[in-house]
Write an enzyme that holds these catalytic residues in place. Sequence first.
Site, short mmCIF file in Angstrom:
data_model
loop_
_atom_site.label_atom_id
_atom_site.label_comp_id
_atom_site.label_asym_id
_atom_site.label_seq_id
_atom_site.Cartn_x
_atom_site.Cartn_y
_atom_site.Cartn_z
CD GLU A 23 -41.18 5.70 34.90
OE1 GLU A 23 -42.39 5.39 35.30
OE2 GLU A 23 -40.51 4.84 34.24
CD GLU A 26 -28.71 6.24 32.19
OE1 GLU A 26 -29.81 6.87 32.49
OE2 GLU A 26 -28.53 5.19 31.76
N1 THU Z 1 -34.42 4.71 31.67
C1 THU Z 1 -33.30 5.27 32.29
O1 THU Z 1 -33.34 6.04 33.54
N2 THU Z 1 -32.04 5.16 31.94
C2 THU Z 1 -31.93 4.56 30.55
O2 THU Z 1 -30.45 4.61 29.86
C3 THU Z 1 -32.98 3.69 29.97
C4 THU Z 1 -34.18 3.95 30.49
C5 THU Z 1 -35.46 4.73 32.42
C6 THU Z 1 -36.63 5.71 31.57
C7 THU Z 1 -37.81 5.18 32.03
O3 THU Z 1 -38.22 5.87 33.45
C8 THU Z 1 -37.56 3.68 32.63
O4 THU Z 1 -36.05 3.43 32.34
C9 THU Z 1 -38.15 2.76 31.67
O5 THU Z 1 -37.90 3.04 30.34
#
Ligand code: THU
Length: 139
Positions: free
Chosen positions: A45, A56
């Site tokens: 993030e 992913e």
């Molecule tokens: N997130 C993922 O890493 N993979 C997903 O398929 C859905 C969401 C992460 C993005 C963000 O950093 C956090 O989860 C909350 O949405």
Amino acid sequence: MEKYNDLAAAACKVRLNSHSPYSGFRVGAALLGKSGTVYLGTNVENASFGLSICAERTAVFRAVADGETEFQAIAICADGKQPTPPCGACRQVLVEFGPQMIVLTVGEEGLDGPVIHSTVSDLLPEAFRNFQQTEDSTQ
Ligand code: THU
């Protein structure tokens, strides 16, 4: 699938490296290439929220940068007891590299908890593909 036990464990382990101070939601992914190499990813993030990337896609982009573009399976492990299936954007990126790829999704308890077992095409039927690469394209 027992064959993918190690992949799920790797996804849960790498999840601990997630950089997710804004959501507090850690996700790990372990992508198994046709070659047998495993590519790991976490969500990363940013203070500018829109720049954040999912686990992913981190794994897929690492693999492609290393020259691997065909995959057997991806395991995804996120915080929480229930498995968190991949978001729509990640499904679209995964389908680029194989609708038949196996997707194993587990929660933080790994294979000791609930598991969702599917394929990319199960998760994203009727996916958009580049029309120039579509066999039955008439354009
Ligand atoms: N997130 C993922 O890493 N993979 C997903 O398929 C859905 C969401 C992460 C993005 C963000 O950093 C956090 O989860 C909350 O949405």
